[in-house]
Design an enzyme around this catalytic site. Structure first.
Site, PDB file in Angstrom:
ATOM      1  N   ARG A   1       0.806  -1.348   0.093  1.00 46.25           N
ATOM      2  CA  ARG A   1       0.136  -0.420   0.096  1.00 46.25           C
ATOM      3  C   ARG A   1       1.116   1.270  -0.305  1.00 46.25           C
ATOM      4  NH1 ARG A   1      -2.509  -3.990  -1.131  1.00 46.25           N
ATOM      5  NH2 ARG A   1      -4.580  -4.410  -0.177  1.00 46.25           N
TER       6      ARG A   1
ATOM      7  N   GLU B   1      -6.071   4.236   6.440  1.00 38.05           N
ATOM      8  CA  GLU B   1      -5.748   4.274   3.917  1.00 38.05           C
ATOM      9  C   GLU B   1      -5.919   5.442   3.599  1.00 38.05           C
ATOM     10  OE1 GLU B   1      -7.042   0.807   0.867  1.00 38.05           O
ATOM     11  OE2 GLU B   1      -5.644  -0.383   3.012  1.00 38.05           O
TER      12      GLU B   1
ATOM     13  N   SER C   1     -12.131   0.093   2.564  1.00 37.29           N
ATOM     14  CA  SER C   1     -10.612  -0.712   3.597  1.00 37.29           C
ATOM     15  C   SER C   1      -9.893   0.729   4.000  1.00 37.29           C
ATOM     16  CB  SER C   1     -10.066  -1.524   3.392  1.00 37.29           C
ATOM     17  OG  SER C   1     -10.532  -2.789   2.849  1.00 37.29           O
TER      18      SER C   1
END
Length: 327
Positions: free
Chosen positions: A150, A322, A224
């Site tokens: 990520r 995130e 998410s």
């Protein structure tokens, strides 16, 4: 999330020339500039943004055959799932496991988008972008993108430096090769599909995602909300001794990745509604925070902290947000 303050200025850009024009317009007025895609992985501060927001609408889609390989070039403003759909329909394998991820193609390298055992880094050849540091358009090879879990240079060391205009991906003319990822393998096995086609893998991913994730068109969410934490092997061994059923994956660097959704669930926060903030977690996937009746980004951030505190208290693990908080 349907939260945050207004932008002072906003414009859609449909090609690199319009992007350059917008940057020049802002420079004359000494305005800060942010470029976004679909906004699906963004949280705006309540203060809003005093500069220019450029919305990426740069289109383009082309396939080039080179033997068994297929090189796919797309504009950064293309809807990502439409790109996946078209590549699958063309019989190209490589991004079918990234189906139904919201947002635009240009956003995928920023956080090295991944799902079901596949990351965009696995297929990316290069990124086209405007480099604000040198004041010109550049092509960045995948090897220079500093990809991690990520992570990339675009949301790390060079955050804000590049405005992405396009991507080139390397796909292949072959059938997907299992094993894939536990949830996807189980879904296919339950239906007796031992040698899935590219379309069958895409269909399976879509079915799995729709079963556990809310539609952002109907329910305000950013998907998410937390990255899966990566922790030292010793800490993971300690937790596994206490929680033998804890999902975990060994990482190349010796650390261990945990499932953030499982941690939130076990902390007692799956499917909760918080009357104080108006936020909640999705019943089918605790990793997803949903805006039920929150009025401000401050409400969201207070609820985020409650979730982080609960997981830290129970497991001693820190969860990292995130979606990007802008500006």
């Amino acid at each position: 999330m349907r939260l945050g303050g207004p932008a002072a200025y906003l414009a859609h850009v449909h090609n690199p020339e319009e992007l350059a024009e917008g940057l020049a317009w802002a420079a004359v007025r000494s305005l800060p500039v942010i470029m976004i895609g679909g906004g699906s992985n963004i949280i705006w501060r309540d203060e809003g943004f005093s500069g220019l927001v450029l919305v990426n609408r740069i289109k383009g889609y082309s396939l080039e055959e080179r033997g068994s390989e297929v090189y796919l070039t797309v504009g950064a403003g293309e809807d990502w799932d439409s790109v996946v759909e078209r590549s699958v329909a063309a019989g190209a394998c490589g991004i079918e496991r990234l189906s139904l991820i919201p947002g635009t193609a240009g956003a995928t390298p920023v956080q090295n988008v991944g799902a079901y055992g596949r990351e965009i880094a696995d297929v990316l050849v290069s990124v086209d972008a405007y480099d604000r540091l040198v004041g010109q358009f550049v092509r960045i090879p995948a090897g220079d993108c500093a990809f991690g879990y990520r992570r990339s240079r675009f949301n790390g060391a060079d955050r804000g430096r590049f405005f992405i205009t396009g991507l080139t991906l390397r796909l292949v003319r072959e059938q997907p090769r299992p094993p894939f990822y536990p949830a996807l393998d189980r879904y296919l096995a339950e239906r007796g599909i031992a040698r899935p086609t590219v379309q069958q893998v895409r269909d399976a991913v879509i079915a799995i995602r729709r079963a556990k994730l809310p539609d952002p068109e109907r329910v305000a969410n950013c998907g998410s909300f937390f990255r899966n934490p990566v922790i030292p092997a010793g800490q993971a061994a300690y937790l596994l001794a206490r929680y033998p059923d804890m999902p975990h994956w060994a990482m190349p660097d010796g650390r261990v990745k945990l499932a953030a959704g499982w941690l939130i669930d076990r902390a007692g926060l799956r499917g909760v509604s918080d009357p104080e903030t108006g936020m909640g977690t999705w019943p089918a996937q605790a990793l997803v925070l949903v805006n039920e009746r929150a009025r401000s980004t401050a409400d969201l951030l207070r609820f985020r902290q409650k979730v982080q505190d609960a997981v830290r208290e129970r497991f001693g693990v820190d969860l990292e947000q995130e979606p990007e908080l802008l500006p």
